[in-house]
Design a protein around this motif. Structure first.
Motif, PDB file in Angstrom:
ATOM      1  N   ILE A  19       1.289  -1.332   0.423  1.00 33.94           N
ATOM      2  CA  ILE A  19      -0.514   0.175   0.199  1.00 33.94           C
ATOM      3  C   ILE A  19       0.874   1.119  -0.056  1.00 33.94           C
ATOM      4  N   SER A  20       0.768   1.847  -0.826  1.00 38.11           N
ATOM      5  CA  SER A  20       0.984   3.076  -0.815  1.00 38.11           C
ATOM      6  C   SER A  20       1.268   4.585  -0.113  1.00 38.11           C
ATOM      7  N   ASP A  21       1.958   4.911   0.246  1.00 38.79           N
ATOM      8  CA  ASP A  21       2.380   6.224   1.811  1.00 38.79           C
ATOM      9  C   ASP A  21       0.473   6.406   1.432  1.00 38.79           C
ATOM     10  N   ASP A  22       1.063   7.818   0.518  1.00 39.98           N
ATOM     11  CA  ASP A  22      -0.344   8.043  -0.054  1.00 39.98           C
ATOM     12  C   ASP A  22      -1.808   7.603  -0.214  1.00 39.98           C
ATOM     13  N   LYS A  23      -2.206   6.747   0.284  1.00 44.41           N
ATOM     14  CA  LYS A  23      -3.366   6.340   0.699  1.00 44.41           C
ATOM     15  C   LYS A  23      -3.267   5.054   2.391  1.00 44.41           C
ATOM     16  N   ARG A  24      -2.403   5.139   2.886  1.00 45.12           N
ATOM     17  CA  ARG A  24      -1.798   4.795   4.421  1.00 45.12           C
ATOM     18  C   ARG A  24      -3.549   5.121   5.038  1.00 45.12           C
ATOM     19  N   GLU A  25      -3.420   6.333   5.439  1.00 48.17           N
ATOM     20  CA  GLU A  25      -4.384   6.333   5.929  1.00 48.17           C
ATOM     21  C   GLU A  25      -6.049   6.290   5.656  1.00 48.17           C
ATOM     22  N   GLU A  26      -5.962   6.438   4.375  1.00 50.79           N
ATOM     23  CA  GLU A  26      -7.564   6.532   3.851  1.00 50.79           C
ATOM     24  C   GLU A  26      -7.795   4.513   4.005  1.00 50.79           C
ATOM     25  N   ILE A  27      -6.485   3.930   3.445  1.00 46.76           N
ATOM     26  CA  ILE A  27      -6.983   2.187   4.095  1.00 46.76           C
ATOM     27  C   ILE A  27      -7.711   2.095   5.814  1.00 46.76           C
ATOM     28  N   ILE A  28      -6.457   2.697   6.352  1.00 51.29           N
ATOM     29  CA  ILE A  28      -6.893   2.725   7.612  1.00 51.29           C
ATOM     30  C   ILE A  28      -7.926   3.086   8.168  1.00 51.29           C
ATOM     31  N   GLU A  29      -9.028   4.323   7.815  1.00 45.66           N
ATOM     32  CA  GLU A  29     -10.113   4.550   8.366  1.00 45.66           C
ATOM     33  C   GLU A  29     -11.133   3.714   7.515  1.00 45.66           C
ATOM     34  N   GLN A  30     -10.813   3.519   6.310  1.00 42.49           N
ATOM     35  CA  GLN A  30     -12.044   2.573   5.557  1.00 42.49           C
ATOM     36  C   GLN A  30     -12.250   0.782   6.949  1.00 42.49           C
ATOM     37  N   LEU A  31     -10.796   0.247   6.825  1.00 43.26           N
ATOM     38  CA  LEU A  31     -10.716  -0.752   7.953  1.00 43.26           C
ATOM     39  C   LEU A  31     -11.259  -0.578   8.795  1.00 43.26           C
ATOM     40  N   SER A  32     -11.215   0.455   9.577  1.00 42.09           N
ATOM     41  CA  SER A  32     -11.756   0.989  11.050  1.00 42.09           C
ATOM     42  C   SER A  32     -13.566   0.779  10.870  1.00 42.09           C
ATOM     43  N   GLU A  33     -13.559   1.290  10.293  1.00 43.55           N
ATOM     44  CA  GLU A  33     -15.239   1.478   9.911  1.00 43.55           C
ATOM     45  C   GLU A  33     -15.737   0.332   9.616  1.00 43.55           C
ATOM     46  N   ILE A  34     -15.089  -0.359   8.888  1.00 40.13           N
ATOM     47  CA  ILE A  34     -15.900  -2.275   8.621  1.00 40.13           C
ATOM     48  C   ILE A  34     -16.196  -3.188   9.965  1.00 40.13           C
ATOM     49  N   VAL A  35     -13.937  -3.142  10.887  1.00 40.98           N
ATOM     50  CA  VAL A  35     -14.465  -3.549  11.932  1.00 40.98           C
ATOM     51  C   VAL A  35     -15.179  -3.049  13.060  1.00 40.98           C
ATOM     52  N   SER A  36     -15.859  -1.926  12.698  1.00 43.14           N
ATOM     53  CA  SER A  36     -16.266  -0.970  13.682  1.00 43.14           C
ATOM     54  C   SER A  36     -17.933  -1.555  13.059  1.00 43.14           C
ATOM     55  N   PHE A  37     -18.234  -1.480  11.923  1.00 45.22           N
ATOM     56  CA  PHE A  37     -19.044  -2.362  11.481  1.00 45.22           C
ATOM     57  C   PHE A  37     -20.011  -3.236  12.304  1.00 45.22           C
ATOM     58  N   VAL A  38     -18.921  -4.389  12.062  1.00 44.98           N
ATOM     59  CA  VAL A  38     -18.589  -5.680  12.636  1.00 44.98           C
ATOM     60  C   VAL A  38     -19.334  -5.736  13.930  1.00 44.98           C
ATOM     61  N   ASP A  39     -18.120  -4.956  14.941  1.00 38.18           N
ATOM     62  CA  ASP A  39     -18.731  -4.887  16.561  1.00 38.18           C
ATOM     63  C   ASP A  39     -19.693  -4.688  16.593  1.00 38.18           C
ATOM     64  N   ASN A  40     -20.625  -3.661  15.812  1.00 40.49           N
ATOM     65  CA  ASN A  40     -22.088  -3.971  15.949  1.00 40.49           C
ATOM     66  C   ASN A  40     -22.580  -4.974  16.168  1.00 40.49           C
ATOM     67  N   LEU A  41     -22.305  -6.281  15.522  1.00 37.34           N
ATOM     68  CA  LEU A  41     -23.406  -7.163  15.240  1.00 37.34           C
ATOM     69  C   LEU A  41     -23.516  -7.871  16.201  1.00 37.34           C
ATOM     70  N   THR A  42     -22.113  -7.833  17.087  1.00 37.93           N
ATOM     71  CA  THR A  42     -21.440  -8.742  18.850  1.00 37.93           C
ATOM     72  C   THR A  42     -22.991  -8.294  19.377  1.00 37.93           C
ATOM     73  N   ALA A  43     -23.905  -7.377  19.043  1.00 37.10           N
ATOM     74  CA  ALA A  43     -24.708  -6.523  20.411  1.00 37.10           C
ATOM     75  C   ALA A  43     -26.101  -7.252  20.117  1.00 37.10           C
ATOM     76  N   LEU A  44     -26.011  -7.940  19.211  1.00 32.08           N
ATOM     77  CA  LEU A  44     -27.252  -8.648  18.738  1.00 32.08           C
ATOM     78  C   LEU A  44     -27.742  -9.781  19.418  1.00 32.08           C
ATOM     79  N   ASN A  45     -28.765  -9.536  19.763  1.00 36.22           N
ATOM     80  CA  ASN A  45     -30.059 -10.646  21.039  1.00 36.22           C
ATOM     81  C   ASN A  45     -30.114 -12.160  19.931  1.00 36.22           C
ATOM     82  N   THR A  46     -28.847 -13.299  19.939  1.00 37.83           N
ATOM     83  CA  THR A  46     -29.123 -13.983  19.207  1.00 37.83           C
ATOM     84  C   THR A  46     -29.621 -15.116  19.638  1.00 37.83           C
ATOM     85  N   ASP A  47     -29.768 -15.155  21.418  1.00 36.42           N
ATOM     86  CA  ASP A  47     -30.683 -16.968  22.024  1.00 36.42           C
ATOM     87  C   ASP A  47     -31.425 -17.084  22.032  1.00 36.42           C
ATOM     88  N   GLY A  48     -32.265 -16.632  20.907  1.00 35.35           N
ATOM     89  CA  GLY A  48     -33.427 -17.629  19.836  1.00 35.35           C
ATOM     90  C   GLY A  48     -33.866 -17.836  19.644  1.00 35.35           C
TER      91      GLY A  48
END
Length: 96
Positions: A19-48
């Motif tokens: 990954i080129s140096d000028d794209k690193r910050e953008e990629i880090i932001e995008q990956l952080s958004e993806i990980v944050s979205f997936v973390d939201n899925l852990t809040a779902l109640n799937t007991d039943g």
């Protein structure tokens, strides 16, 4: 999980990407958004919810596996080959 430059370097190494140096910050932001979205899925109640839950109760349709060979396809391919013999393509040798 925090996505930082160290994690990005590890991902680069594992994926054999550079990954080129000028794209690193953008990629880090995008990956952080993806990980944050997936973390939201852990809040779902799937007991039943059954762990084999599916939208349909019927099995996937499978067809009968009948081998077939259409010789017109292979003959059309062979006749358009620049060099052939006995229904095989003749190509230059590339391995010694």
């Amino acid at each position: 999980m925090q996505v930082d430059d160290a994690l990005l370097k590890k991902l680069e190494k594992l994926s054999f990407l550079k990954i080129s140096d000028d794209k690193r910050e953008e990629i880090i932001e995008q990956l952080s958004e993806i990980v944050s979205f997936v973390d939201n899925l852990t809040a779902l109640n799937t007991d039943g919810v059954d762990d084999t839950f599916a939208m349909q109760d019927t099995a996937t349709f499978t067809r009968e596996d009948n081998p077939a060979c259409d010789t017109t396809i292979s003959s059309d391919l062979i006749k358009n080959a620049p060099n052939n013999s006995d229904n095989f393509f003749i190509v230059p040798k590339i391995i010694e």
